[in-house]
Design an enzyme around this catalytic site. Structure first.
Site, PDB file in Angstrom:
ATOM      1  N   ASN A 153       0.968  -1.330  -0.086  1.00  0.00           N
ATOM      2  CA  ASN A 153       0.052  -0.076  -0.101  1.00  0.00           C
ATOM      3  C   ASN A 153       0.933   1.176  -0.129  1.00  0.00           C
ATOM      4  O   ASN A 153       0.439   2.418  -0.377  1.00  0.00           O
ATOM      5  CB  ASN A 153      -1.038   0.005   0.926  1.00  0.00           C
ATOM      6  CG  ASN A 153      -0.298  -0.371   2.572  1.00  0.00           C
ATOM      7  OD1 ASN A 153       0.324  -1.466   2.501  1.00  0.00           O
ATOM      8  ND2 ASN A 153      -0.531   0.418   3.486  1.00  0.00           N
ATOM      9  N   GLY A 206     -13.960  -3.158  -0.511  1.00  0.00           N
ATOM     10  CA  GLY A 206     -14.681  -2.358  -1.324  1.00  0.00           C
ATOM     11  C   GLY A 206     -14.061  -0.883  -1.709  1.00  0.00           C
ATOM     12  O   GLY A 206     -14.026  -0.353  -2.920  1.00  0.00           O
ATOM     13  N   THR A 243     -26.117 -10.312   9.678  1.00  0.00           N
ATOM     14  CA  THR A 243     -26.681 -10.322   8.541  1.00  0.00           C
ATOM     15  C   THR A 243     -26.142  -9.673   7.153  1.00  0.00           C
ATOM     16  O   THR A 243     -25.511  -8.631   7.461  1.00  0.00           O
ATOM     17  CB  THR A 243     -28.007  -9.439   8.819  1.00  0.00           C
ATOM     18  OG1 THR A 243     -28.879 -10.075   9.780  1.00  0.00           O
ATOM     19  CG2 THR A 243     -29.129  -9.142   7.499  1.00  0.00           C
ATOM     20  N   CYS A 331       1.880   9.305  12.665  1.00  0.00           N
ATOM     21  CA  CYS A 331       1.704  10.091  13.759  1.00  0.00           C
ATOM     22  C   CYS A 331       1.367   9.167  15.047  1.00  0.00           C
ATOM     23  O   CYS A 331       0.167   8.699  15.407  1.00  0.00           O
ATOM     24  CB  CYS A 331       1.044  11.224  13.728  1.00  0.00           C
ATOM     25  SG  CYS A 331       1.659  12.500  15.071  1.00  0.00           S
TER      26      CYS A 331
END
Ligand code: PMP
Length: 404
Positions: A153, A206, A243, A331
């Site tokens: 990332n 997502g 759910t 930080c």
């Protein structure tokens, strides 16, 4: 006047695509039913859920949609994969990971270490590339799981997951192979029935692919031994209680579909912007380094270190111009901790603190790059004037500055 927002922090999160918002709408309005309910009206909601499962599976090259488990985020997917694998395989206590994982894997590894598990952290070189020989040496008879990310990332460096998963299975087919593909889904082609056929578990989220925050998925290969992590009802075929978040899952599916259908065009766009910014910043600003430039990288990510200044200072100044980017430092409790990823790459002291990450998406334009190129060199020049390591007159580092 408030400056126009230039959002170049797409590895942190992405804007929700209008097509995704549209696909989600009916499930907030008329189709709010619980997909597990028995009545006819809920059947449509359940159909949408299962259609989303098929779409998501197809987008990552998996033919069997039953292998997709919907979760709330990539952090949950990573926890489910790792802790679920441990629960299902109590006999083995050795786990292999890399030294540059996202905290949602790294923190689990550290916690497991405290519980008495043995963890091998495979190192990377100064370009962020994984040391494959050291990986091979780390595979053992009692290895339970490998968890190595697909793309980093912070730097965008891509790991050879196809090779690492194959080597794992050649050593012992019962070792589970997990990859955190949160940064690669939507940016690289993923073929779980093809090149990635040795991967057992693959996580993603997502909100990195223009779906909302709060939804993710975990691919679990048929036959992979993992126990549920979220205990509760029998949703998701008994693999996760709770759910299902149907509107968000429908949104995730639409986002995956858009990304897969437009992958080539999108890669071309973001790579053109990234490459231009990367090239021109190196001309305009002296004493910079691109972290991971010798490695295969995601097409949208530029992690650049500006020697002799702090990343945070640059971010504040960029922010004042409406430019949203991020730094490699986090930080923590008032002290500036340099990034564990850049430290693992042995990035020199003067650069580890001065790193900035620009990450593009389909919504960025050449005008965004123009603006960054217009303001960033001036920001650097002003901050260097304040740096104890910088000689303003000579426009170069002081002789006593730490080695870059
Ligand atoms: N893994 C990687 C590589 C990531 O970049 C992120 C998000 N920064 C995560 C996991 C966690 O994702 P989420 O926010 O969906 O939990």
């Amino acid at each position: 006047m408030t400056p126009r927002t230039i959002y170049v922090d797409n590895n942190a999160t992405t804007a929700v695509a209008p097509e995704v918002v549209e696909a989600m709408q009916p499930f907030f309005k008329g189709e709010y039913f619980n997909p597990s309910s028995m009545y006819e009206r809920a059947r449509g909601t359940n159909d949408a859920l299962e259609q989303a499962r098929r779409t998501v599976a197809r987008s990552i090259g998996a033919s069997d949609p039953g292998q997709i488990l919907f979760t709330s985020c990539a952090t949950e997917s990573n926890n489910t994969a790792i802790l679920g694998a441990i629960r299902a395989n109590p006999g083995r206590r050795h786990i292999i990971t890399s030294s540059v994982e996202h905290p949602s894997v790294h923190e689990i590894a550290k916690d497991l270490e405290r519980q008495g598990f043995e963890i091998t952290y495979v190192p990377v070189d100064n370009q962020g590339r994984i040391d494959v020989r050291s990986f091979i040496r780390s595979l053992r008879a009692d290895t339970l799981l490998v968890s190595i990310m697909h793309a980093n990332n912070e730097t965008g460096v891509i790991f050879p997951i196809e090779q690492l998963s194959r080597l794992t299975k050649e050593t012992d087919p019962s070792i589970l192979f997990h990859t955190d593909a949160t940064q690669s889904v939507g940016k690289l082609e993923i073929q779980l029935d093809g090149r990635f056929k040795h991967v057992d578990l693959l996580s993603f989220s997502g909100h990195k692919v223009h779906a909302p925050k709060g939804v993710g998925a975990l691919f679990i290969r048929k036959g992979a031994r993992i126990r549920p992590f979220m205990l509760g009802g029998h949703q998701e075929n008994g693999r996760r209680g709770g759910t299902e978040n149907v509107p968000y899952i429908v949104g995730l599916a639409r986002a995956c579909e858009l990304a897969a259908d437009n992958l080539e065009a999108e890669v071309t766009t973001v790579q053109r912007l990234r490459d231009r910014l990367e090239k021109e910043l190196q001309v305009l600003i002296p004493h910079v380094q691109v972290n991971g430039d010798g490695a295969a990288r995601l097409p949208n990510t530029l992690n650049i270190s500006i020697h002799y200044i702090e990343g945070e200072g640059m971010l504040y100044q960029l922010d004042a111009h409406g430019i949203c980017a991020s730094s490699g430092s986090a930080c923590t409790s008032g002290s500036l901790e340099p990034s564990h990823v850049l430290r693992a790459m042995n990035v020199p002291f003067t650069a580890v603190h001065g790193s900035v990450r620009f990450s593009f998406s389909r919504y960025n334009t050449e005008a965004d790059v123009d603006k960054i190129l217009e303001v960033f060199p001036g920001i650097v020049e002003n901050l260097r004037k304040l740096s104890p390591y910088w000689d303003v007159k000579a426009a170069s580092p002081r002789p006593d500055a730490p080695k870059a």
